[in-house]
Design an enzyme around this catalytic site. Structure first.
Site, mmCIF file in Angstrom:
data_model
loop_
_atom_site.group_PDB
_atom_site.id
_atom_site.type_symbol
_atom_site.label_atom_id
_atom_site.label_comp_id
_atom_site.label_asym_id
_atom_site.label_seq_id
_atom_site.Cartn_x
_atom_site.Cartn_y
_atom_site.Cartn_z
ATOM 1 N N ILE A 1 0.838 -1.207 0.000
ATOM 2 C CA ILE A 1 0.000 0.000 0.000
ATOM 3 C C ILE A 1 0.875 1.260 0.000
ATOM 4 O O ILE A 1 0.469 2.320 0.456
ATOM 5 C CB ILE A 1 -1.016 -0.015 1.161
ATOM 6 C CG1 ILE A 1 -0.324 -0.079 2.530
ATOM 7 C CG2 ILE A 1 -1.956 -1.201 1.030
ATOM 8 C CD1 ILE A 1 -1.293 0.073 3.717
ATOM 9 N N ASN B 1 14.550 -2.648 5.971
ATOM 10 C CA ASN B 1 15.013 -1.693 4.957
ATOM 11 C C ASN B 1 14.989 -0.305 5.583
ATOM 12 O O ASN B 1 13.925 0.244 5.860
ATOM 13 C CB ASN B 1 14.090 -1.754 3.736
ATOM 14 C CG ASN B 1 14.548 -0.853 2.612
ATOM 15 O OD1 ASN B 1 15.096 0.229 2.840
ATOM 16 N ND2 ASN B 1 14.338 -1.287 1.392
ATOM 17 N N THR C 1 12.795 2.407 3.438
ATOM 18 C CA THR C 1 11.328 2.318 3.460
ATOM 19 C C THR C 1 10.820 2.401 4.903
ATOM 20 O O THR C 1 9.739 2.933 5.150
ATOM 21 C CB THR C 1 10.839 1.021 2.790
ATOM 22 O OG1 THR C 1 11.490 -0.096 3.390
ATOM 23 C CG2 THR C 1 11.123 1.034 1.293
ATOM 24 N N GLY D 1 7.292 -4.691 12.518
ATOM 25 C CA GLY D 1 6.360 -3.884 11.720
ATOM 26 C C GLY D 1 6.381 -2.419 12.104
ATOM 27 O O GLY D 1 6.603 -2.069 13.262
ATOM 28 N N GLY E 1 4.267 0.222 10.153
ATOM 29 C CA GLY E 1 3.306 1.064 9.436
ATOM 30 C C GLY E 1 2.577 2.042 10.330
ATOM 31 O O GLY E 1 2.093 3.067 9.864
ATOM 32 N N GLU E 2 2.456 1.714 11.602
ATOM 33 C CA GLU E 2 1.568 2.509 12.448
ATOM 34 C C GLU E 2 2.253 3.237 13.600
ATOM 35 O O GLU E 2 1.803 4.290 14.027
ATOM 36 C CB GLU E 2 0.436 1.596 12.942
ATOM 37 C CG GLU E 2 -0.317 1.107 11.715
ATOM 38 C CD GLU E 2 -1.434 0.124 11.940
ATOM 39 O OE1 GLU E 2 -1.126 -1.043 12.172
ATOM 40 O OE2 GLU E 2 -2.593 0.521 11.854
#
Ligand code: MOS
Length: 744
Positions: free
Chosen positions: A472, A638, A641, A708, A710-711
């Site tokens: 996404i 990474n 990113t 993780g 993303g948040e």
């Protein structure tokens, strides 16, 4: 780029970057089909009531119109009466079914679908549809529904309700000398990804459909469509390789998917439906919430009680839940905790997950209250947080699988220069501007989900890694390619990563920050299985130099398998494939989270966010001069990113603190600023220095040690900014966004 291993852990450029910047990446509304029709949805202009009459006469006579569907002529669907529709991330309640009947449940609800020979003709004809309504008075402000608040009778699947109280927070609070209790509010927000919600349905003939839908997980729209329209799963494929931002809004199927498929089946034609920017405000949003936080502490700053109560908006038809208060029971060590979470029904569309749902809103309130407590105690806000550092998850009474938050506080404070802060509010100035420093803690679950992946090596030397997850914009393509490249010692240019297709191995939606850990480990497992296959083939060669080798004693690099102890003994990948008698060798990997581990340990990511603001008192303008976000999130796959994820989260946090607000008109029940001109998101001019630190953290919850990202970047960011505004001005604004009018 050079063939330097490992790629994993390095700042590897996005493998899909060239496609994206050259416009070759294809999004849901960019797939074409022969003879395609274009649809446009007509929005209701009331928020509550029923349709008395729809007038289609003008629209029917408009150029290019092929069909108009309304509740009066829409084909019945088998699932119209089913309590649930098949949606993997549904919430308790009865999901919305477009054009089902004459009821209007929220403003902007689609009341007709115009299908025409071009996008422009469809939009024009849609503008000619008029309707008469029987209007009821809507309620759209959670404060107006406070008296109707209820605890959700059915918890949302996979989302734990607040834990039962521990100790006695109320009595402790009453008996405390040092205490505070305040109300906090965060404005409702909408996600506003660049890509509009869209579906292109390609009518393949014979009842087969290929669907391109903006989605965070292709399996969800596929299952949903197959169940809603009773379609054979063998005949439905969803292909959505690129997503132009989503932030949670594309986890659940939206009405564009339902309506585009409905029209395609009815007309036996390919159909595309792209929602307008304004219609992006007619679906999932970060819900409006009333919060009360009460804290008490002893004189040296040890928390003695934490109470957090929240009332959150939901729709009339679904109990959307993101228990905002839960994190208040585990971020700090405290013996007396009381958490309460209620919903209130409004005449609105069902809210949805939006980047760190629940934590973003709830941790803002907790972290603002902690800041207030620090001033009351005359204690450094960072010291207060360290004083109450939680060594275990107090909600579940479990140790953390890893928690390097202390290192995040230390490294973040050092990079920021926190020690230069002068403690008194309004005590720092530069020229005409007041200067403020603020700090906050962030916390988000480190989740995982079962994922399958495939790895395949072909005779041309290329490796393909594939998983039905989504990218996404987060960098999924790149991390999967990195993992594959390292496994086989290949330059990353020789690896193709595939995602976003229901013909690929199964993955759930990409959400909850679980994709990197889950898809990453699945690809790693698939590569390990493929190595076994390849070695087996190499062993089978006549006089194989690797005849007795096992995978632990060989190295995969430079296009060959070599004995690690004697690299002269080797078999090229090409020869191994030949020995296998195959142009392509593939293997599967199935990853599942370790349930026993999760029984024993709680896994979270953490952050320490430091913000400096400058406030022009004459104008009330707040500028976020710089932010340092120090993140503990396990192994970083990474650095480029990962940093981008944190930057994006921080920018959204600045938006929440200072800009973003969907404003409902209370009498119309309509959002009045449903456009990017009036709904302010931070622009380049609003964002200055953002510095991201990843602290070392080793975690064993999964083989790669990934948590993780993303948040976590957004959690705490708004509180750090709001706390800095208080430090600068001495004004405590407890309602976000902190707009000029609130400061003057
Ligand atoms: Mo995230 S809000 O689970 O896309």
């Amino acid at each position: 780029m050079s063939n330097v291993h490992p790629y994993v852990g390095r700042a590897t450029p996005r493998v899909d970057g060239p496609l994206k910047v050259s416009g070759l990446a294809t999004y849901a509304a960019e797939f074409f089909a022969e003879d395609m029709l274009y649809a446009a949805a007509v929005p209701a202009t009331i928020a509550k009531g029923r349709i008395k009459r729809i007038d289609l006469s003008a629209a029917k006579g408009a150029p290019g119109v092929v069909e108009i569907l309304t509740h009066e002529n829409r084909p019945e669907i088998p699932e119209d009466d089913a309590p649930y529709l098949n949606d993997m991330v549904a919430v308790p309640g009865s999901p919305f079914r477009p054009l089902r009947n004459d009821k209007v449940l929220y403003s902007g609800q689609a009341i007709a679908l115009v299908i025409a020979d071009s996008h422009e003709n469809a939009r024009h004809a849609a503008s000619l549809v008029t309707a008469e309504f029987e209007v009821e008075t809507p309620t759209v402000d959670v404060a107006d529904a406070r008296s109707t608040a209820y605890e959700p009778p059915v918890p949302r699947d996979g989302i734990p309700p607040p834990p039962p109280p521990r100790g006695d927070a109320e009595a402790t609070f009453k008996g405390s000398e040092i205490r505070l209790k305040h109300d906090y509010r965060v404005a409702p927000e909408h996600h506003n990804p660049m890509e509009l919600q869209a579906t292109t349905v390609v009518w393949e003939g014979g009842g087969a459909l290929t669907i391109h839908n903006k989605t965070q997980g292709v399996i969800n729209p596929k299952n949903y469509i197959c169940s809603v329209f009773s379609l054979d799963p063998e005949k439905v494929r969803v292909v959505s390789p690129f997503v132009g931002g989503a932030f949670g809004m594309a986890l659940r199927p939206h009405y564009d998917l339902f309506l585009a498929v409905l029209a395609a089946i009815k007309l036996e034609r390919s159909v595309r439906l792209v929602l307008t920017r304004g219609q992006m405000w007619t679906m999932g949003w970060r819900p409006d919430t009333l919060q009360t936080v009460a804290l008490s502490a002893d004189a040296d700053g040890k928390l003695t009680s934490v109470s957090h109560h929240a009332i959150q908006a939901t729709s009339q038809f679904e109990d959307y839940q993101e228990p905002i208060v839960n994190w208040s029971g585990l971020i700090y060590d405290c013996p007396n905790v009381s958490l309460k979470y209620e919903l209130a029904k409004l005449d609105v569309s069902t809210p949805s997950d939006m980047r760190a749902p629940g934590a973003t809103t709830g941790v803002y309130a907790l972290e603002a209250a902690m800041d207030e407590l620090a001033y009351e105690l005359k204690m450094d806000p960072l010291e207060l947080r360290l004083k109450n550092y939680a060594e275990k998850d107090g909600n579940d009474d479990k140790p953390f699988s890893s928690k390097e938050l202390r290192a995040a506080y230390e490294q973040g404070a050092k990079r920021f220069g926190w020690s230069e802060r002068s403690p008194e509010p309004r005590s720092m100035k530069e020229g005409k501007e007041l200067v403020g420093y603020g700090v906050a803690t962030g916390c988000w679950e480190a989740m995982m989900q079962p994922h399958s992946a495939r790895a395949a090596l072909s005779a041309d030397g290329r490796l393909e890694v594939a998983c039905g997850t989504a990218d996404i914009g987060t960098g999924t393509y790149t991390i999967l390619a990195q993992i594959g490249a390292d496994a086989f010692g290949l330059p990353i240019e020789e690896v193709t990563a595939k995602v976003g297709d229901t013909s690929l191995p199964m993955a759930p939606v990409e959400g909850g920050s679980w994709a990197a850990a889950s898809a990453g480990n699945a690809v790693q497992l698939a590569c390990a299985a493929l190595k076994e296959e390849l070695l087996k083939a190499a062993r089978g060669l006549d006089d194989s130099p690797l005849a007795n080798a096992d995978v632990a004693h060989v190295t995969f690099a430079d296009g060959k398998i070599a004995l690690t102890s004697d690299p002269e003994k080797s078999v090229s990948y090409a020869d191994a494939l030949k020995a296998a008698g195959s142009e392509r060798l593939e293997a599967k990997g199935d990853f599942a989270p370790d349930g026993e581990f999760a029984e024993k340990y709680a896994s979270y990511t953490h952050s320490a966010v430091f913000a400096e603001v400058r406030v022009d008192e004459e104008l009330g303008v707040v500028r976020v001069e710089r932010i340092v976000s120090a993140v503990a999130a396990g192994k970083i796959l990474n650095l480029a990113t990962a940093r981008s994820q944190i930057l994006g989260g921080v920018v959204m946090g600045v938006g929440m603190a200072l800009h973003e607000e969907s404003v409902w008109d209370k009498s119309l029940g309509r959002i009045m600023n449903a456009n990017l001109g009036e709904y302010h998101v931070p622009a380049h001019a609003d964002i200055h220095d953002i510095d991201v630190i990843f602290v070392d953290e080793e975690d064993k919850a999964n083989p790669m040690g990934v948590k993780g990202l993303g948040e976590i970047g957004i959690v705490g960011a708004a509180a750090a900014v709001a706390n800095a505004v208080f430090h600068a001005t001495g004004k405590r604004i407890r309602e976000l966004p902190i707009t000029i009018d609130k400061l003057l």
